[in-house]
Design an enzyme around this catalytic site. Structure first.
Site: not given
Ligand SMILES: [Mg+2]
Length: 302
Positions: A191, A218
């Site tokens: 994260d 992502e």
């Protein structure tokens, strides 16, 4: 709160004495702007960010009902709260205003405390609505725009390119071996990487209509209207992300975390097919992945 941060309330009334009285009453609650008829009211609304409108129902030429109808039929102004201010105390008028979409109703002669309280309430509602609108467009993890915000901006940008022929740069950007990174370093570190990458990519989207958004997982999407230098921008982003120096032991391309980018520069014809442009970017990104990653490939469709 400084004057800059105060919400703006537009007072529309054909009689100067009414405008002045309301303005005086509200001057501590908000920034006040005035309009003396329907046409100039609509003009003010188009020119600046108005949070609430106090609208006189009875005006010559264009009356308040017509102004309200026009505000509600325009997607840019449909959400602005309108309080009807009128001397016509019959219930039918009140009903008509509310049915047209007014949020509230104030009868003349106005009672100062009542006006102040209602304006305060509706400004608070407007503030909450604006905050929700902002949050609904933002990716919670990275703080950049989300896919919903991107889709809206992208459709507008494509429309603009079709109308004007100005090129449109579009790129899909993906973190290399991100799954391996997550598995090896943990989701918290993953994260954190997404936040740092988002911040770095954001530096390439600085002009008013540029946009960087999180597309999913992502994957990020960069949109640069009227830019033909997409390849250069993406090459620099690849370098900038690698220069963050985030160790990635599981990567096969680099000891540091890297990204791959696939982009197109669209023109008049290709911008007619927004979905297809996104698919093209995906294919080109795949190509960048298959030819070694940590690189940007751009196809000029302009
Ligand atoms: Mg009037």
């Amino acid at each position: 709160m400084s004057a800059m941060n105060l919400p703006t309330v537009l007072i529309v009334d054909d009689e100067r004495i009414n405008r002045t009285a309301l303005a005086e009453l509200l001057k501590d609650e908000c920034r006040v702007v005035l309009a003396k008829d329907g046409v100039s009211a609509l003009q003010r609304v188009a020119e600046e960010r108005i949070s609430l409108i106090l609208l006189d129902a009875s005006m010559p030429d264009m009356d308040g009902y017509e102004v309200l109808r026009r505000l509600k039929s325009n997607e840019k102004t449909v959400n602005i709260g309108v309080i009807f201010v009128t001397g016509q105390i019959e219930e039918a008028h009140e009903e008509r205003g509310l049915l047209l979409g007014a949020v509230d109703y104030i009868a003349k002669p106005v009672r100062p405390l009542l006006v102040k309280a209602r304006v305060r309430n509706h400004l608070e509602l407007a503030r909450q609505r604006e905050e929700l609108e902002r949050l609904s467009m933002q990716d919670a993890l990275t703080g950049i725009s989300n896919r919903r915000a991107f889709n809206q901006a992208f459709m507008r940008a494509c429309g603009n390119t079709v109308r004007t022929g100005t090129p449109l740069g579009l790129a899909m950007i993906d973190v290399d071996y991100f799954k391996r990174f997550n598995d090896f370093y943990g989701h918290g570190a993953g994260d954190d990487v997404l936040r740092r990458v988002a911040q770095t990519l954001g530096k390439a989207a600085q002009r008013p209509y540029d946009m960087i958004a999180r597309y999913g997982g992502e994957e990020f999407v960069l949109m640069l209207p009227s830019s033909i230098a997409l390849q250069t921008v993406l090459d620099r982003l690849c370098e900038a992300v690698q220069a963050l120096g985030i160790p990635h032991e599981q990567s096969e391309v680099s000891p540091m975390l890297t990204i791959s980018c696939g982009g197109v520069v669209a023109g008049y014809d290709s911008a007619k097919r927004p979905e297809w442009l996104l698919e093209r970017c995906d294919e080109i990104l795949y190509q960048a992945k298959n030819t070694g990653r940590n690189r940007a490939i751009v196809h000029d469709l302009n």
